[in-house]
Design a protein around this motif. Structure first.
Motif, PDB file in Angstrom:
ATOM      1  N   SER A 152      17.410 -47.263  17.097  1.00 35.02           N
ATOM      2  CA  SER A 152      18.659 -46.653  16.639  1.00 35.02           C
ATOM      3  C   SER A 152      19.774 -47.656  16.876  1.00 35.02           C
ATOM      4  O   SER A 152      19.641 -48.562  17.687  1.00 35.02           O
ATOM      5  N   THR A 153      20.890 -47.513  16.146  1.00 33.33           N
ATOM      6  CA  THR A 153      22.005 -48.430  16.383  1.00 33.33           C
ATOM      7  C   THR A 153      22.647 -48.142  17.730  1.00 33.33           C
ATOM      8  O   THR A 153      23.397 -48.939  18.241  1.00 33.33           O
ATOM      9  N   ARG A 154      22.350 -46.956  18.276  1.00 32.32           N
ATOM     10  CA  ARG A 154      22.986 -46.573  19.531  1.00 32.32           C
ATOM     11  C   ARG A 154      22.448 -47.328  20.730  1.00 32.32           C
ATOM     12  O   ARG A 154      23.154 -47.527  21.699  1.00 32.32           O
ATOM     13  N   HIS A 155      21.147 -47.665  20.672  1.00 34.57           N
ATOM     14  CA  HIS A 155      20.565 -48.229  21.885  1.00 34.57           C
ATOM     15  C   HIS A 155      19.300 -49.052  21.607  1.00 34.57           C
ATOM     16  O   HIS A 155      18.706 -48.944  20.540  1.00 34.57           O
ATOM     17  N   GLY A 179      23.097 -50.472  22.372  1.00 41.52           N
ATOM     18  CA  GLY A 179      22.980 -51.425  21.268  1.00 41.52           C
ATOM     19  C   GLY A 179      24.390 -51.746  20.821  1.00 41.52           C
ATOM     20  O   GLY A 179      25.337 -51.072  21.237  1.00 41.52           O
TER      21      GLY A 179
END
Lengths: 331, 600
Positions: B127-130, B156
């Motif tokens: 995910s773009t988050r992490h 991330g």
């Protein structure tokens, strides 16, 4: 012949059996203790990893939706029975002081019978100059797991508030202590200053404590020597393009600063319908249209140029304005 | 007879030996088993601690470096994760370099880790988050193969960040404000004034920029922060003084507010840049008003940009000095993160930093200070904090390869804002300043009335077609009697045109009056003088007094301002001519212009 037996065997068996039993029990206990210690360490680290990971995800979610559209805006979001890395967790996130961009995150992990509650109070950083920093923790701590329940919100928040207040109250004291110990030449002196020598011990009992502390090194980073314009000069320059008048509130009292009669027109650059005598106050200024104030003076209402009317916060230039292109010529 | 047996029977001895032997066997087996289990637990325990150390290292790295996973060698330049498998001894992985696990320093650990003790890290960027990191150790113990792993997520790098500015002009009031202030109308919809939707967008965008900037510049908090910062700066207090930190934070907060405003305005700058040509559809008056506001907004932003560079450079410079004064490594890390963000922005937009420094090329200054800062970090932290060393090395690579705009959304955005602004500047229309209404009451009079329109009307009245009634009190002559009445009396002419009411002009030589205005900061050096402005050329070998003349507010087709000048050698009478022609006639350099307020 009568033989008198001394009875070696039975005591020997008994003794050996007891010894072996104790020995084995001890070993088993020891191994069990090692095992428990390891499990405890692993499960705590696992709980912390899961809680940290969930918090990373929450910050990621805020960043995707942005602060103004945060998923917990106005109402707490509670998710229970969630799974991550084989661990069950409950999560609650809520605004704390939205105007200060602070929010609370509670994560309760369950590994076997063991539960841990981790609490973060965080501040979102809404500016672009700190662009790599989305948020920073104001507080991080661990609390009894039952405080996760919504009914206990006030209780846990108070504990956090108290801890933060205590830290704030102690800040000056801490600063003073740091200042005091920073000048002490040896570890021994620092221990004395802090009162950190255990009872019955003397500072000389601690190895090398009388040795001088190594000199602290400093980063070689330094100020720039480049010369720049003064910010006040830049502000003056900006104001030649951006007129401060546009934040003026109305109505206000104004004054004609012109050395001659100031014209009142029926519209910006319109026909002259009246005059305000030189250096006369008591002009009611009720608005701004183009480069003209809406004025009322002596029963006449119309428009006078901003270059000649003084109002609080606006010093008129006194410079005669040119008639703009397209404005009707004077009658 | 009683016989007392002194020895043991064979049976007893055998039983005894069996018991002792049995106990010994149980003992030895238990010991062996315990030793193996202890070794297993010990290795497991150490693996757990080591894995925790890897997790902690990733935390430390990603806390300060958005591309920390990449700096640690766990992902490539495109953020694509690597699978990572290595021994942990002799510095074979960045996670155990400080302190290193070597035979000499840590023999026990070294021997243990030599038993095929492998660190395996699997990174997923699901995910773009992490990033999700699986940190695993696998080894071959005497009790069999061992394995241990931890899972943890790390941030991330997400490309965007929302900006909040308190200075945004309220949308609900914008149209009314645009109608009233820009288009001089009241109680009208913008649509009734501007029919083209694209032009309406331009007008609204102009309003947003202009009124938002006005709001910021007039905010008490903003102005007092700047004033206080400058006061402390001028006091020259050292970094150890608490006021130094206060000023640093104030410069930072001003730069932050300015940047947030610029980012907020970015789409509106784009709108004007795209559709500025559509203003042609407006009538002359509305077009000139809108163009004036576009011009002022753009030039205002241009100056605000300089303010941003000055403040951000000042803040970064001061934070560097504060870092030197601080001995707290946590504080130093926080300063580094902030400083790097500021340096990154300056570096990415350095091409547009003209005017931010009073000497030296902005591009060179920004570049060299950034590299110097990175080199200082690498050197100083080499034995203290490897995360910073890796960060500095990575940053240098980004800068050298011009990757900052690609890597950091804010750098890209700021570079684009300034580039758009630069493009927009080239498209700005020539602003017609309008004309002064002639002052009929000075025609045929000996002098002007102290106003700019009076000065211009009177000066024109001394030209060939005028009455020529102005009197040169130095020689008592009028143009109507002698065309050369004002020849070589330039200062007297300008002063008389202004009704002899301008104190700064009461001097014996034109150049002294120029100095008077210059000292008061009232001289502008551009070639856009408004009508009635007083203009100067410098002294020459043959004329140490310099020359003074008036601007008409008009321009020829080459954008050369038309001026009214008195005569002299080779030129009789009061004449209109372009500035370039006058400069050529005087053989002197152009100095600038000033416009005094109308005399009271």
């Amino acid at each position: 012949m009568k033989i008198k037996k001394r009875g070696y065997v039975f005591p020997l068996i008994l003794l050996a059996t007891i010894s072996i039993a104790f020995f084995i029990i001890t070993l088993v206990q020891l191994q069990s203790s090692h095992h428990n210690q390891l499990m405890h360490l692993n499960s705590y680290q696992q709980a912390l990893n899961v809680a940290y990971s969930v918090n990373v995800d929450i910050i990621g979610e805020i960043r995707e939706k942005q602060w103004a559209n945060r998923f917990f805006k106005g109402k707490p979001v509670i998710r229970t029975g969630q799974k991550l890395f084989g661990t069950t967790y409950d999560m609650a996130v809520e605004d704390h002081e939205p105007d200060k961009c602070t929010f609370n995150v509670k994560i309760r992990t369950t590994i076997g019978e063991k539960r841990n509650l981790f609490y973060w109070r965080q501040r979102y950083v809404p500016n672009m100059l700190d662009f790599t920093r989305v948020s920073f923790p104001v507080f991080f701590g661990e609390f009894p797991p039952e405080l996760f329940e919504p009914a206990k919100k006030a209780e846990i928040d108070k504990l956090v508030d108290d801890a933060l207040q205590k830290a704030a109250d102690n800040q000056n004291k801490v600063t003073q202590i740091v200042k005091n110990i920073s000048t002490k030449p040896t570890p021994q002196d620092i221990l004395k200053e802090l009162g950190a020598i255990p009872p019955g011990k003397s500072s000389t009992d601690i190895q090398d404590s009388a040795q001088p502390r190594p000199a602290a090194t400093k980063p070689p980073t330094k100020e720039s020597t480049a010369t720049k314009p003064k910010t006040s000069d830049l502000v003056t320059e900006i104001r030649t393009f951006i007129d401060p008048l546009d934040t003026q509130s109305f109505p206000v009292a104004g004054k004609n600063i012109c050395g001659s009669d100031l014209m009142i027109r029926d519209a910006p650059w319109g026909n002259v319908i009246g005059q305000i005598p030189p250096y006369t106050g008591g002009v009611q200024v009720s608005g701004l249209q183009g480069d003209f104030f809406e004025v009322s003076y002596n029963g006449k209402s119309g428009y006078s140029h901003i270059n000649y009317v003084e109002v609080p916060g606006h010093t008129p230039s006194g410079i005669e304005p040119p008639r703009p292109p397209g404005a009707p010529p004077p009658l | 007879m009683t016989s007392t047996r002194k020895g043991l029977t064979l049976l007893e001895l055998t039983i005894g030996l069996f018991l002792v032997g049995g106990a010994a066997v149980i003992y030895l087996q238990s010991m062996q088993s315990s030793r193996q289990k202890n070794e297993f637990y010990s290795e497991h325990f150490i693996a757990s601690i080591m894995a925790a150390k890897v997790v902690e290292a990733c935390f430390q790295e990603t806390e300060i470096n958005p591309y920390g996973v990449e700096a640690l060698g766990l992902a490539d330049g495109n953020g694509k994760p690597f699978k990572f498998s290595t021994l942990v001894t002799d510095g074979q992985t960045s996670f155990f370099k400080q302190p290193e696990i070597t035979k000499d320093k840590t023999p026990f650990l070294y021997n243990m880790f030599q038993k095929d003790f492998m660190l395996n890290i699997t990174t997923e960027n699901s995910s773009t988050r992490h990033f999700t990191l699986n940190t695993a150790f696998k080894w071959k113990a005497n009790t069999g193969p061992g394995a241990f792993h931890y899972d943890c997520r790390f941030p991330g790098y997400s490309a965007k960040k929302e900006v909040q500015t308190t200075y945004a002009f309220p949308e609900s009031k914008l149209e009314k404000k645009v109608v009233e202030r820009i288009f001089e109308e009241k109680n009208k919809n913008l649509g009734t004034i501007v029919s083209s939707p694209a032009t309406r967008e331009v007008a609204m965008a102009t309003g947003r920029i202009y009124f938002t900037c006005a709001g910021m510049m007039n905010s008490t908090a903003f102005s007092s922060a700047l004033k206080r910062a400058e006061e402390i700066d001028e006091s020259g207090c050292p970094p150890t003084d608490p006021r130094y930190g206060e000023a640093t934070d104030l410069f930072f907060s001003v730069a932050r507010d300015v940047l947030d405003v610029l980012v907020f305005l970015q789409p509106h700058i784009e709108t004007i840049n795209k559709d500025i040509g559509t203003t042609d559809s407006l009538n002359l008056r509305n077009r000139s008003r809108l163009e004036l506001y576009i011009y002022n907004s753009t030039m205002g932003l241009e100056e605000i940009k300089k303010l941003f560079f000055v403040c951000v450079h000042e803040a970064a410079s001061r934070y560097r000095a504060l870092m030197k004064a601080s001995q707290d490594i946590r504080q130093q890390r926080a300063i580094i993160q902030r400083c790097l963000d500021m340096h990154r922005l300056m570096f990415a937009a350095r091409e547009f930093a003209d005017g931010a420094f009073t000497s030296g090329a902005a591009d060179t200054i920004i570049k060299s200070e950034y590299y110097e800062f990175l080199a200082d970090l690498e050197k100083y932290f080499s034995d203290k904090d490897q995360t910073i060393v890796r960060l500095a090395a990575q940053e240098k690579k980004f800068a050298q390869s011009n990757l900052l705009t690609k890597r950091y959304f804010a750098c890209d955005l700021v570079e684009k804002i300034f580039a758009t602004l630069a493009t927009l500047k080239t498209k700005l229309p020539e602003i017609d300043p309008g004309t002064l209404d002639p002052k009929s009451d000075v025609i045929g009079k000996p002098l002007g009335d102290g106003t700019r329109s009076g000065a211009l009307t009177w000066a024109k009245d001394q030209m060939t077609n005028g009455t020529g009634e102005g009197i040169n009190t130095n020689n008592g002559l009028k143009v109507k009697d002698d065309i050369a009445a004002w020849n070589n009396w330039c200062l007297a002419f300008v002063s008389t045109a202004w009704g002899r009411k301008i104190n700064e002009l009461m001097e014996m030589s034109a150049i002294t009056t120029y100095e008077n205005f210059k000292k008061a900061g009232k001289i502008k050096t551009d070639k856009k003088p408004p009508a009635g402005a007083i203009m100067y050329t410098g002294p020459t070998g043959g004329n140490p007094h310099g020359h003074i003349f008036l601007a008409t507010g008009k321009y020829n087709s080459d954008n050369d301002p038309i001026v009214i000048t008195t005569g002299g050698p080779g030129l009789d009478g009061v004449t209109e001519m372009p500035l370039s022609q006058l400069v050529s006639w005087c053989n002197a350099s152009y100095l600038g212009w000033t416009l005094p307020p109308d005399a009271k």
